[in-house]
Design a protein around this motif. Sequence first.
Motif, PDB file in Angstrom:
ATOM      1  N   SER A   1     -17.924 -92.475  50.087  1.00 40.30           N
ATOM      2  CA  SER A   1     -19.143 -92.472  49.260  1.00 40.30           C
ATOM      3  C   SER A   1     -19.667 -91.072  48.981  1.00 40.30           C
ATOM      4  CB  SER A   1     -20.228 -93.297  49.950  1.00 40.30           C
ATOM      5  OG  SER A   1     -20.596 -92.648  51.170  1.00 40.30           O
TER       6      SER A   1
ATOM      7  N   GLY B   1     -16.262 -90.458  45.228  1.00 37.81           N
ATOM      8  CA  GLY B   1     -16.289 -91.920  45.212  1.00 37.81           C
ATOM      9  C   GLY B   1     -17.459 -92.433  44.385  1.00 37.81           C
TER      10      GLY B   1
ATOM     11  N   PHE C   1     -16.263 -98.833  50.391  1.00 40.05           N
ATOM     12  CA  PHE C   1     -16.294 -98.804  51.857  1.00 40.05           C
ATOM     13  C   PHE C   1     -16.488 -97.376  52.335  1.00 40.05           C
ATOM     14  CE2 PHE C   1     -13.677-102.533  50.783  1.00 40.05           C
ATOM     15  CZ  PHE C   1     -14.471-103.510  51.377  1.00 40.05           C
TER      16      PHE C   1
ATOM     17  N   GLY D   1     -22.813 -90.781  51.403  1.00 44.05           N
ATOM     18  CA  GLY D   1     -23.089 -89.538  50.681  1.00 44.05           C
ATOM     19  C   GLY D   1     -22.144 -88.418  51.062  1.00 44.05           C
TER      20      GLY D   1
ATOM     21  N   LEU E   1     -14.445 -98.795  58.055  1.00 45.81           N
ATOM     22  CA  LEU E   1     -13.300 -97.883  58.032  1.00 45.81           C
ATOM     23  C   LEU E   1     -12.122 -98.526  57.305  1.00 45.81           C
ATOM     24  CD1 LEU E   1     -11.879 -95.238  59.233  1.00 45.81           C
ATOM     25  CD2 LEU E   1     -11.043 -96.772  61.027  1.00 45.81           C
TER      26      LEU E   1
ATOM     27  N   ALA F   1     -11.727 -90.088  50.190  1.00 43.65           N
ATOM     28  CA  ALA F   1     -12.139 -90.005  51.594  1.00 43.65           C
ATOM     29  C   ALA F   1     -12.108 -88.568  52.121  1.00 43.65           C
ATOM     30  CB  ALA F   1     -11.257 -90.916  52.439  1.00 43.65           C
TER      31      ALA F   1
HETATM   32  P1  FAD Z   1     -17.071 -86.121  50.954  1.00 43.69           P
HETATM   33  O1  FAD Z   1     -18.392 -85.739  50.403  1.00 43.69           O
HETATM   34  O2  FAD Z   1     -16.616 -85.451  52.169  1.00 43.69           O
HETATM   35  O3  FAD Z   1     -17.068 -87.703  51.155  1.00 43.69           O
HETATM   36  C1  FAD Z   1     -15.955 -88.375  51.693  1.00 43.69           C
HETATM   37  C2  FAD Z   1     -16.453 -89.629  52.391  1.00 43.69           C
HETATM   38  O4  FAD Z   1     -15.342 -90.457  52.748  1.00 43.69           O
HETATM   39  C3  FAD Z   1     -17.199 -89.339  53.692  1.00 43.69           C
HETATM   40  O5  FAD Z   1     -18.484 -89.887  53.643  1.00 43.69           O
HETATM   41  C4  FAD Z   1     -16.333 -90.000  54.760  1.00 43.69           C
HETATM   42  O6  FAD Z   1     -17.083 -90.538  55.826  1.00 43.69           O
HETATM   43  C5  FAD Z   1     -15.624 -91.078  53.975  1.00 43.69           C
HETATM   44  N1  FAD Z   1     -14.358 -91.536  54.593  1.00 43.69           N
HETATM   45  C6  FAD Z   1     -13.370 -90.770  55.099  1.00 43.69           C
HETATM   46  N2  FAD Z   1     -12.367 -91.528  55.566  1.00 43.69           N
HETATM   47  C7  FAD Z   1     -12.722 -92.823  55.353  1.00 43.69           C
HETATM   48  C8  FAD Z   1     -12.080 -94.079  55.619  1.00 43.69           C
HETATM   49  N3  FAD Z   1     -10.854 -94.134  56.152  1.00 43.69           N
HETATM   50  N4  FAD Z   1     -12.749 -95.222  55.304  1.00 43.69           N
HETATM   51  C9  FAD Z   1     -13.990 -95.171  54.730  1.00 43.69           C
HETATM   52  N5  FAD Z   1     -14.618 -94.003  54.444  1.00 43.69           N
HETATM   53  C10 FAD Z   1     -13.993 -92.838  54.744  1.00 43.69           C
HETATM   54  N6  FAD Z   1     -19.604 -77.721  47.632  1.00 43.69           N
HETATM   55  C11 FAD Z   1     -19.935 -77.116  46.471  1.00 43.69           C
HETATM   56  O7  FAD Z   1     -19.275 -77.329  45.453  1.00 43.69           O
HETATM   57  N7  FAD Z   1     -21.008 -76.268  46.414  1.00 43.69           N
HETATM   58  C12 FAD Z   1     -21.760 -75.965  47.501  1.00 43.69           C
HETATM   59  O8  FAD Z   1     -22.723 -75.217  47.388  1.00 43.69           O
HETATM   60  C13 FAD Z   1     -21.410 -76.566  48.743  1.00 43.69           C
HETATM   61  N8  FAD Z   1     -22.110 -76.278  49.872  1.00 43.69           N
HETATM   62  C14 FAD Z   1     -21.843 -76.952  51.025  1.00 43.69           C
HETATM   63  C15 FAD Z   1     -22.640 -76.696  52.152  1.00 43.69           C
HETATM   64  C16 FAD Z   1     -22.468 -77.454  53.318  1.00 43.69           C
HETATM   65  C17 FAD Z   1     -23.319 -77.165  54.507  1.00 43.69           C
HETATM   66  C18 FAD Z   1     -21.472 -78.483  53.353  1.00 43.69           C
HETATM   67  C19 FAD Z   1     -21.304 -79.362  54.562  1.00 43.69           C
HETATM   68  C20 FAD Z   1     -20.647 -78.710  52.238  1.00 43.69           C
HETATM   69  C21 FAD Z   1     -20.805 -77.928  51.073  1.00 43.69           C
HETATM   70  N9  FAD Z   1     -20.018 -78.134  49.929  1.00 43.69           N
HETATM   71  C22 FAD Z   1     -20.315 -77.481  48.760  1.00 43.69           C
HETATM   72  C23 FAD Z   1     -18.872 -79.065  49.923  1.00 43.69           C
HETATM   73  C24 FAD Z   1     -19.234 -80.398  49.262  1.00 43.69           C
HETATM   74  O9  FAD Z   1     -20.191 -81.065  50.028  1.00 43.69           O
HETATM   75  C25 FAD Z   1     -17.951 -81.209  49.108  1.00 43.69           C
HETATM   76  O10 FAD Z   1     -17.109 -80.511  48.207  1.00 43.69           O
HETATM   77  C26 FAD Z   1     -18.160 -82.608  48.539  1.00 43.69           C
HETATM   78  O11 FAD Z   1     -19.072 -83.358  49.292  1.00 43.69           O
HETATM   79  C27 FAD Z   1     -16.808 -83.333  48.466  1.00 43.69           C
HETATM   80  O12 FAD Z   1     -16.992 -84.614  47.927  1.00 43.69           O
HETATM   81  P2  FAD Z   1     -15.998 -85.822  48.259  1.00 43.69           P
HETATM   82  O13 FAD Z   1     -16.606 -87.035  47.674  1.00 43.69           O
HETATM   83  O14 FAD Z   1     -14.639 -85.468  47.824  1.00 43.69           O
HETATM   84  O15 FAD Z   1     -15.926 -85.876  49.855  1.00 43.69           O
END
Ligand code: FAD
Length: 524
Positions: A17, A21, A40, A125, A236, A272
């Motif tokens: 999420s 996602g 999920f 999130g 999960l 994920a």
């Molecule tokens: P995520 O946001 O990591 O979400 C993935 C989700 O999948 C997670 O909630 C996880 O629990 C879930 N998941 C994993 N495996 C499973 C499973 N098997 N089953 C169900 N759920 C699962 N990026 C920028 O571009 N600019 C910024 O300024 C920046 N600053 C940041 C500062 C901090 C302190 C942090 C922590 C991150 C920062 N980032 C920044 C990075 C940014 O947050 C990520 O690039 C972004 O959230 C990635 O999005 P995503 O949806 O790919 O993954």
Amino acid sequence: ATGRRYPSAVDVVIVGSGPAGAAYARVLSERAPETTIALFEVGPTVSDPPGNHVKNIVDPAVRAEAQRRSEGPRPLDASTPADTMDGYANDAERLTRPGTFLLKDGWRQPGQDGLPAGAMSSNVGGMAAHWTGACPRPGESERIAFLGDLDDLLDDAERLLAVSSTLLADAPLADRVRVNLGRALDAGRAADRRVQPMPLAVRRDEHGSLHWSGSDVVFGDESRANPNFALHDESLVTRVLTDDRGAAGVEVRDLRTGEVFEVRARFVVVAADSLRTPQVLHASGIRPNALGRYLNDQPQIVYAARLHDAPSAPDASVHDTSITAQSGVSWVPFTDAESFHGQVMQLDASPVPMEGDAVPGSIVGLGWFCAKDIQASDRVAFSDTAIDDYGMPAMRIHYTLTERDHATINRAKQAIVAAANAVGEPLGDAPFEFPAGASLHYQGSVRMGQVDDGTSVCGPNSEVWGVPGLYVAGNGVIPTATACNPTLTGVALAIGGARDLAAALALRAIEPTPNQARNTDARA
Ligand code: FAD
């Protein structure tokens, strides 16, 4: 048994999420509202609306609790500072930020650099409940040349993340920072690569307060009001199910009861994060040659400077996690000539902690991110025997900085010193290099390619080669070496995938459904 809280079949399953996602949920809610969608998420709901950035939580105790609950199976000690930037810049090799958790083991192989600061978040999130919201566009070689609609996708990603370049641009000290940086650094740069306000995923409410965008903004009312969409937290996904037609659903464990269920779906989107998306595919026996490979993060250099002649702006509190516009956030874009990009942030939005009683906004944190020299050998591999705290195949990180990387890092150090001198008085003797992984910008592990030549996991539409209906999403899809913060690009690619998926659903609506087809086959 408490009973099953999941549907037995839907059109689309989304795993994760975070903003990637959430982008699928949003685009499908907009373009294919009749589609049934189950999302999920392994982590709990820690904020309201689900996916809201924890820094928007005003009460420090409530915020700290939300951070702890995002830190996976082994949350930090309750006494860990919850103030988001505390402890951000120190020389600990295994640097942790509130709301994230490190790999328990496997983060370095003997003789390699590894990703000692490699981290994840488990909460509704994802990491975007904790992020800084910097959303620069990729430029020059950061761009994905074979995607003709990249600019259109980036425009839409800015819409979904509510990105603004102007909200903090007129902060009292911002202009001074930009002018000084520009004077020192703009010579020879193309117009779109000159110093400018950093585009930020930040919005102003009707009372004038600024709020950080999280996945809640990406989901939008469109997803929340969609009766065909449901988000299941503490769930999960242990593997993707396939049959001879391609994706067929997922196996999902309800972490509240421990029960395991199958949810059938003709389309599955794995979003994920860059480390756990390849983990889910690996656990499913879907193991294209490039899976987990070409892993890259952005070596990060930080420094701080006290602005020249900063006037006082006594209304802001440095301990406040809300955004108070003072010196804003300036951006020094990536160029191929330099191979890094910079952000210069007012202190209350900066990674470098402040000492003393400086005027809020008068000390800026400088962060320079480098593009990595991408190699197939840098990878997240998975153990056949060891498991992680969730019971998934344990990660084994193989990661080495090349000579070219060390050269880029050295040039970035010189550049950050020059930038600090341009805006004010540098604080501290020398810039500081974060341990590998600290950027939290992991890319490449499920990378996109134009053709299936063994160097990519998915095609330009994000669909995994050879597995129809299985899409991958997130920064892991980004195939280029980027230095710019990756979330905007990751969301743009997710939007492209979601549009493709919506088109495939529309096509399927005028053909017999797979089930009908199968029933017919069975009867024949
Ligand atoms: P995520 O946001 O990591 O979400 C993935 C989700 O999948 C997670 O909630 C996880 O629990 C879930 N998941 C994993 N495996 C499973 C499973 N098997 N089953 C169900 N759920 C699962 N990026 C920028 O571009 N600019 C910024 O300024 C920046 N600053 C940041 C500062 C901090 C302190 C942090 C922590 C991150 C920062 N980032 C920044 C990075 C940014 O947050 C990520 O690039 C972004 O959230 C990635 O999005 P995503 O949806 O790919 O993954």
